[in-house]
Design an enzyme around this catalytic site. Structure first.
Site, PDB file in Angstrom:
ATOM      1  N   ASP A 199       2.330   0.867  11.320  1.00 38.28           N
ATOM      2  CA  ASP A 199       3.038   2.098  10.954  1.00 38.28           C
ATOM      3  C   ASP A 199       2.086   2.955  10.134  1.00 38.28           C
ATOM      4  OD1 ASP A 199       5.497   1.487  12.173  1.00 38.28           O
ATOM      5  OD2 ASP A 199       6.177   0.360  10.428  1.00 38.28           O
ATOM      6  N   ASP A 256       8.249   4.715  17.177  1.00 40.34           N
ATOM      7  CA  ASP A 256       9.518   4.907  16.464  1.00 40.34           C
ATOM      8  C   ASP A 256      10.089   6.305  16.716  1.00 40.34           C
ATOM      9  OD1 ASP A 256       9.123   2.365  15.390  1.00 40.34           O
ATOM     10  OD2 ASP A 256       8.226   3.150  13.554  1.00 40.34           O
TER      11      ASP A 256
END
Length: 172
Positions: free
Chosen positions: A128, A144
């Site tokens: 991330d 995402d």
């Protein structure tokens, strides 16, 4: 082409699957390229400016899902992704005539899910890197974005499409 016009356009199974897989491939590729760049350019735990006052790039690893829910359950999320893939392909195969934009949105969801599944299989965690600076929010990635936005937009599109179908079937 409007939703009304799409209602009366029949798309072959090959076309529907091509749109689903094409959108999925684009989403997955964008996700994997950006994660590769982050892993090779930003040391883990390091943040670099991106959009001042809005977002920074902050390289972290996540063993769970959104907001680190289910941390350490990579296998569960890989299996869940496989189930979602089967469901999305099943929808595209069995639905009478879903509009191509809806299929493309679902392809983005599929590609985002596959992008995160690739990370889980290869690394046991997801890379991330998008971190908002104007509000305290979870760090996230391109996959995402495709999953979350794709589901939300597809849901709204589905409601509009379904309403148009119901109105159309009432007129015939």
């Amino acid at each position: 082409m409007s939703i009304d016009q799409q209602q009366h356009t029949t798309h072959t199974l090959v076309t529907r699957l091509a749109v689903l897989c094409g959108a999925g491939a684009i989403a997955c590729a964008l996700d994997q390229v950006t994660k590769f760049w982050v892993r090779t350019s930003i040391p883990e735990g390091t943040a670099v400016p991106f959009i001042p006052g809005v977002m920074k790039l902050f390289h972290v690893s996540n063993t769970g899902a959104a907001f680190s829910v289910g941390s350490g359950n990579a296998l569960f999320f890989v299996v869940l992704t496989a189930v979602v893939i089967v469901a999305l392909v099943g929808f595209v195969v069995h639905e009478k005539n879903p509009p191509l934009p809806l299929i493309a949105l679902l392809g983005g969801v599929l590609g985002g899910g596959i992008g995160n599944a690739i990370d889980r299989v290869l690394y046991g965690q997801v890379t991330d890197f998008f971190a908002t600076t104007f509000v305290n929010f979870a760090v996230f990635n391109v996959a995402d974005i495709f999953v979350t936005c794709g589901i939300l937009i597809a849901f709204v599109y589905w409601i509009i499409w379904d309403k148009k179908q119901q109105q159309g079937s009432g007129n015939e």
